[in-house]
Design a protein around this motif. Structure first.
Motif, PDB file in Angstrom:
ATOM      1  N   ARG A  62     -95.725   9.091   9.781  1.00 27.84           N
ATOM      2  CA  ARG A  62     -95.841   9.748  11.191  1.00 27.84           C
ATOM      3  C   ARG A  62     -96.811   9.225  12.127  1.00 27.84           C
ATOM      4  NH1 ARG A  62     -96.714  14.966   8.320  1.00 27.84           N
ATOM      5  NH2 ARG A  62     -97.913  13.530   6.851  1.00 27.84           N
ATOM      6  N   TYR A  63     -97.143   8.813  11.934  1.00 29.49           N
ATOM      7  CA  TYR A  63     -98.601   7.440  12.190  1.00 29.49           C
ATOM      8  C   TYR A  63     -97.859   6.581  13.261  1.00 29.49           C
ATOM      9  CZ  TYR A  63    -101.525  11.366  10.303  1.00 29.49           C
ATOM     10  OH  TYR A  63    -102.202  11.875   9.698  1.00 29.49           O
ATOM     11  N   ASP A  65     -99.114   3.773  15.070  1.00 28.46           N
ATOM     12  CA  ASP A  65    -100.085   2.387  13.837  1.00 28.46           C
ATOM     13  C   ASP A  65     -99.223   2.553  12.535  1.00 28.46           C
ATOM     14  OD1 ASP A  65    -101.772   1.784  15.800  1.00 28.46           O
ATOM     15  OD2 ASP A  65    -103.399   2.335  15.006  1.00 28.46           O
ATOM     16  N   THR A  66     -98.754   3.187  11.087  1.00 24.31           N
ATOM     17  CA  THR A  66     -99.275   2.997  10.783  1.00 24.31           C
ATOM     18  C   THR A  66     -97.749   2.248   9.904  1.00 24.31           C
ATOM     19  OG1 THR A  66    -100.279   4.317   9.592  1.00 24.31           O
ATOM     20  CG2 THR A  66     -98.580   3.590   8.305  1.00 24.31           C
ATOM     21  N   SER A 164    -103.217  -0.833   9.277  1.00 22.86           N
ATOM     22  CA  SER A 164    -102.655   0.432   9.909  1.00 22.86           C
ATOM     23  C   SER A 164    -103.237   1.287   9.974  1.00 22.86           C
ATOM     24  CB  SER A 164    -102.333   0.472   8.411  1.00 22.86           C
ATOM     25  OG  SER A 164    -100.911  -0.043   7.859  1.00 22.86           O
ATOM     26  N   GLN A 168    -108.530   4.011  14.061  1.00 19.56           N
ATOM     27  CA  GLN A 168    -109.185   4.506  13.782  1.00 19.56           C
ATOM     28  C   GLN A 168    -110.425   4.042  12.904  1.00 19.56           C
ATOM     29  OE1 GLN A 168    -106.176   3.800  12.975  1.00 19.56           O
ATOM     30  NE2 GLN A 168    -105.069   6.375  12.117  1.00 19.56           N
TER      31      GLN A 168
END
Length: 202
Positions: A62-63, A65-66, A164, A168
């Motif tokens: 859902r993220y 970047d991942t 990933s 953050q």
């Protein structure tokens, strides 16, 4: 609170890299994965059939970047030069995560072996440390190709985890890259006395 970038590597990252290596044994599949080099997920239509089923079974995508990290690393593995594809990669999965070589150590080794000039490698690291995830993904294809063409190895699982978490925890990841770069590129007992013009003017 545990820093996610220093935590143990989820086995899923190593499993994913092994999965992509298996996919790349087929020339057509490898070519389709390679088409995603440096591109956002939304422009990687040829990769979905290979990666979507695996990702939905093994990770939370859902993220943005991942998911971008998985697609980016898959395309980088698929784009390896022929010589790099024929070289058996070292299995580092049993090594503690924080001890495994990251992108900084690969660049440091490249400098030590005269595959890359110190100024070029260090500039690349400093530039990426200030960039967005999207900009880093665009820079990686040419950088990793240069490393692999020179006989260097890249720990794809470590790179996958770092990418990933880039948005953050960019500063912590960039610091680890620089730490390993200087540990690898400067011989023990040698002090780097390089000065830069802007520092002399202060």
């Amino acid at each position: 609170m545990t820093n996610p970038t220093a935590a143990a590597a989820p086995p899923k990252h190593d499993r994913f890299v092994s999965y992509v290596h298996t996919l790349c044994q087929d020339n057509r599949t490898r070519a389709e994965l390679r088409r995603g080099l440096g591109l956002p997920v939304e422009r990687c239509n040829y990769m979905h059939r290979y990666l979507v089923p695996w990702l939905h079974q093994h990770d939370d995508v859902r993220y943005p970047d991942t998911r971008r990290a998985y697609y980016g690393v898959a395309s980088l593995i698929a784009a390896r030069p022929r010589a790099a594809r024929q070289t058996e990669s070292t299995d580092t999965s049993a090594t503690a995560w924080y001890l495994r070589p990251n992108l900084g150590s690969a660049l440091g080794e490249a400098v030590k072996r005269d595959v890359m000039k110190a100024g070029t490698a260090e500039s690349a690291l400093h530039l990426m440390s200030r960039q967005s995830s999207d900009a880093v993904h665009r820079a990686l294809p040419s950088l990793t190709r240069h490393l692999l063409s020179g006989g260097m190895t890249v720990d794809w699982s470590v790179l996958l985890k770092d990418l990933s978490w880039w948005t953050q925890d960019r500063d912590a990841i960039a610091t680890r890259w620089l730490d390993q770069y200087f540990c690898c590129s400067i011989p023990t007992g040698v002090t780097d006395t390089t000065t830069f013009p802007e520092e002399n003017e202060r």
